[in-house]
Design a protein around this motif. Structure first.
Motif, mmCIF file in Angstrom:
data_model
loop_
_atom_site.group_PDB
_atom_site.id
_atom_site.type_symbol
_atom_site.label_atom_id
_atom_site.label_comp_id
_atom_site.label_asym_id
_atom_site.label_seq_id
_atom_site.Cartn_x
_atom_site.Cartn_y
_atom_site.Cartn_z
ATOM 1 N N ALA A 8 -5.111 4.221 1.969
ATOM 2 C CA ALA A 8 -4.263 3.589 2.982
ATOM 3 C C ALA A 8 -3.081 2.868 2.346
ATOM 4 N N TRP A 9 -3.343 2.074 1.324
ATOM 5 C CA TRP A 9 -2.293 1.263 0.716
ATOM 6 C C TRP A 9 -1.183 2.100 0.096
ATOM 7 N N LEU A 10 -1.531 3.258 -0.470
ATOM 8 C CA LEU A 10 -0.549 4.074 -1.185
ATOM 9 C C LEU A 10 -0.115 5.286 -0.375
ATOM 10 N N SER A 11 -0.414 5.267 0.899
ATOM 11 C CA SER A 11 0.050 6.312 1.809
ATOM 12 C C SER A 11 1.515 6.086 2.147
ATOM 13 N N VAL A 106 -1.316 -6.050 3.240
ATOM 14 C CA VAL A 106 -2.712 -6.076 2.791
ATOM 15 C C VAL A 106 -3.397 -7.341 3.290
ATOM 16 N N ARG A 107 -2.740 -8.470 3.190
ATOM 17 C CA ARG A 107 -3.351 -9.725 3.635
ATOM 18 C C ARG A 107 -3.575 -9.737 5.145
ATOM 19 N N ALA A 108 -2.716 -9.039 5.880
ATOM 20 C CA ALA A 108 -2.874 -8.997 7.330
ATOM 21 C C ALA A 108 -4.026 -8.092 7.751
ATOM 22 N N VAL A 132 0.105 -4.404 -6.202
ATOM 23 C CA VAL A 132 -0.959 -3.403 -6.056
ATOM 24 C C VAL A 132 -2.130 -3.740 -6.962
ATOM 25 N N GLY A 133 -1.847 -4.098 -8.197
ATOM 26 C CA GLY A 133 -2.915 -4.421 -9.139
ATOM 27 C C GLY A 133 -3.730 -5.617 -8.717
ATOM 28 N N LEU A 134 -3.071 -6.670 -8.268
ATOM 29 C CA LEU A 134 -3.827 -7.876 -7.896
ATOM 30 C C LEU A 134 -4.651 -7.635 -6.632
ATOM 31 N N PHE A 150 -1.846 5.009 -7.898
ATOM 32 C CA PHE A 150 -0.519 4.402 -7.940
ATOM 33 C C PHE A 150 0.489 5.320 -8.623
ATOM 34 N N LEU A 151 0.119 5.885 -9.753
ATOM 35 C CA LEU A 151 1.033 6.766 -10.482
ATOM 36 C C LEU A 151 1.362 8.004 -9.666
ATOM 37 N N LEU A 152 0.349 8.573 -9.021
ATOM 38 C CA LEU A 152 0.586 9.740 -8.184
ATOM 39 C C LEU A 152 1.493 9.396 -7.011
ATOM 40 N N ALA A 153 1.247 8.277 -6.358
ATOM 41 C CA ALA A 153 2.067 7.877 -5.217
ATOM 42 C C ALA A 153 3.520 7.652 -5.628
ATOM 43 N N THR A 154 3.732 7.105 -6.824
ATOM 44 C CA THR A 154 5.093 6.883 -7.316
ATOM 45 C C THR A 154 5.821 8.208 -7.498
ATOM 46 N N VAL A 155 5.154 9.163 -8.110
ATOM 47 C CA VAL A 155 5.754 10.484 -8.305
ATOM 48 C C VAL A 155 6.007 11.162 -6.961
#
Length: 223
Positions: A8-11, A106-108, A132-134, A150-155
């Motif tokens: 979800a976060w990296l979508s 994320v906090r919401a 993202v890391g924290l 994360f790396l995949l989502a960046t690419v």
């Protein structure tokens, strides 16, 4: 621990505004550096192994460890370094706007005392990989899986920008992403052993391109 939050976060649908940034790719297309599938693959390979993507992965890993340990001072140090490493105003905006938007979302939707406690001291700018890391560390998500996602989502975001800029089509973009899979896996495996002193890049033309993009005549992207 389920990995569903990472999906979800990296979508692309997660509200961080990633679609608005190309990390100098728009300038590279305008300059003629990226004109087809082959040149895009080479451009991304350099960013992945010698540029900001590798550095962001290292920063993410150290933010993850700080969150797991509940070490607010270490997290603040990593974040300050991450923000300072942005080579231009546009790229600083790119990482900090996405970082703050990511934490807010994320906090919401995925609140928790561990996350609230580690985020509380970060009242100013927050770099995206640190955010993202924290968040992953505070929610007990494994570092290895977080790095790969994360790396995949960046690419994927960079390839999406290339498709919208039109030097390649969707099928070619999919091939480019698939072609980077092995490099992403290898980098994600190497990063946990790296220190903050291992951060560094050699993508000077791309970094200088971010300055040139600020005054580019026509722009679709904010970086």
């Amino acid at each position: 621990m389920s990995l569903l939050p990472l999906f979800a976060w990296l979508s692309p649908a997660f509200p961080v505004g990633a679609y608005a940034y190309s990390h100098t790719l728009e300038w590279a297309v305008a300059a003629g550096d990226v004109t087809d599938e082959k040149s895009l693959a080479a451009f991304l390979a350099d960013l992945l192994t010698q540029g900001f993507v590798r550095s962001d992965g290292i920063l993410l890993a150290h933010a993850h460890r700080a969150a797991v340990a509940g070490d607010c001072a270490a997290l603040a140090e990593v974040n300050a370094l991450a923000v300072a490493l942005a080579p231009s105003a546009e790229l600083r905006l790119e990482t900090c706007q996405q970082g703050r938007s990511f934490l807010d979302a994320v906090r919401a939707a995925w609140p928790g005392p561990a996350l609230d406690g580690i985020v509380a001291p970060l009242t100013g700018e927050v770099a995206y990989p640190v955010a993202v890391g924290l968040a992953a560390g505070a929610h007990g998500l494994p570092l290895g899986a977080t790095l790969e996602a994360f790396l995949l989502a960046t690419v994927q975001n960079l390839v999406s920008a290339a498709v919208r800029l039109a030097p390649i089509g969707q099928t070619a973009g999919t091939r480019v992403v698939a072609g980077r899979a092995a490099s992403i896996g290898a980098l994600a495996a190497d990063i946990p052993a790296l220190t903050l002193d291992d951060i560094g890049s050699a993508t000077f033309r791309a970094d200088l391109g971010s300055f040139r993009h600020e005054t580019q005549y026509t722009r679709l992207f904010r970086s």
